[in-house]
Design an enzyme around this catalytic site. Structure first.
Site, PDB file in Angstrom:
ATOM      1  N   ALA A  29       0.520  -0.739  -0.097  1.00  0.00           N
ATOM      2  CA  ALA A  29       0.092  -0.526  -0.023  1.00  0.00           C
ATOM      3  C   ALA A  29       0.791   1.167  -0.016  1.00  0.00           C
ATOM      4  CB  ALA A  29      -0.912   0.012   1.343  1.00  0.00           C
ATOM      5  N   HIS A  45     -10.388   0.214   2.349  1.00  0.00           N
ATOM      6  CA  HIS A  45      -9.801  -0.982   1.750  1.00  0.00           C
ATOM      7  C   HIS A  45      -9.033  -1.821   2.276  1.00  0.00           C
ATOM      8  CE1 HIS A  45      -9.120   1.134  -2.208  1.00  0.00           C
ATOM      9  NE2 HIS A  45      -9.631   2.131  -1.574  1.00  0.00           N
ATOM     10  N   ASP A  78      -0.555  -1.279  -4.346  1.00  0.00           N
ATOM     11  CA  ASP A  78      -2.000   0.003  -4.786  1.00  0.00           C
ATOM     12  C   ASP A  78      -1.317   1.439  -4.019  1.00  0.00           C
ATOM     13  OD1 ASP A  78      -4.013   0.613  -4.936  1.00  0.00           O
ATOM     14  OD2 ASP A  78      -5.748  -0.353  -4.741  1.00  0.00           O
TER      15      ASP A  78
END
Length: 181
Positions: A29, A45, A78
């Site tokens: 992340a 998320h 991501d």
């Protein structure tokens, strides 16, 4: 490589694809909880991902984070757009060429791995021209990084409304490149 607009379903597609592979997954992340709203987004998320996955926070050194993951594991990165924002707002700010080198190192690390890697990014070239020099620099730099990452990827998709559209290499499209068509 999954690219698309905000809320297009890119992250959900990456999570579904990784989950279907059946291998252990590390989610890398890039977002930082700079305010309460962003902290809530990050928590949402995280809650949408399987609890047994490993999450690694890597807001600045993506390539370094990739090298620390078991090579057989599936990785989700991501997202590149948030990583680029972090790099561009770092003090002191690295130069554009330095950021592109970091992205090239990331692509090299991902390609060298035997495990699968899914990279999420934003498509920013379809909108209006940003009003500020920083915004235009971001758009241009992310466009170049996205192109380089797609060239390194085995597959690339544009995600629109939760649907994946394959991105075809123009050199492969009907063999038309180089024929003047």
């Amino acid at each position: 490589m999954l690219t698309g607009g905000a809320r297009s379903g890119k992250s959900a597609a990456a999570v579904a694809a990784a989950d279907a592979l059946g291998a252990p997954v590390t989610f890398i992340a890039t977002a930082e909880p700079g305010d309460e709203e962003m902290a809530e987004r990050i928590a949402r998320h995280r809650a949408e991902r399987p609890a047994h996955w490993t999450t690694v926070e890597a807001p600045h050194d993506l390539a370094g984070a990739v090298t620390k993951v078991d090579p057989a594991e599936t990785i989700i990165v991501d997202c590149l757009a948030i990583w680029l924002t972090n790099r561009m707002l770092a003090e002191p700010r690295p130069g554009d060429a330095d950021i592109q080198e970091e992205a090239a190192r990331l692509a090299g690390e991902l390609v060298a791995r035997p495990g699968q890697a899914l990279v999420v990014t934003n498509e920013v070239g379809s909108g209006v021209v940003p009003a500020t020099p920083l915004g235009r620099d971001f758009r241009d730099l992310l466009g170049l990084i996205n192109q380089a990452m797609v060239r390194a990827a085995d597959h690339a998709h544009l995600v629109v409304a939760g649907r994946l559209l394959p991105l075809v290499d123009p050199a492969d499209e009907l063999g038309l490149i180089g024929r003047g068509e």
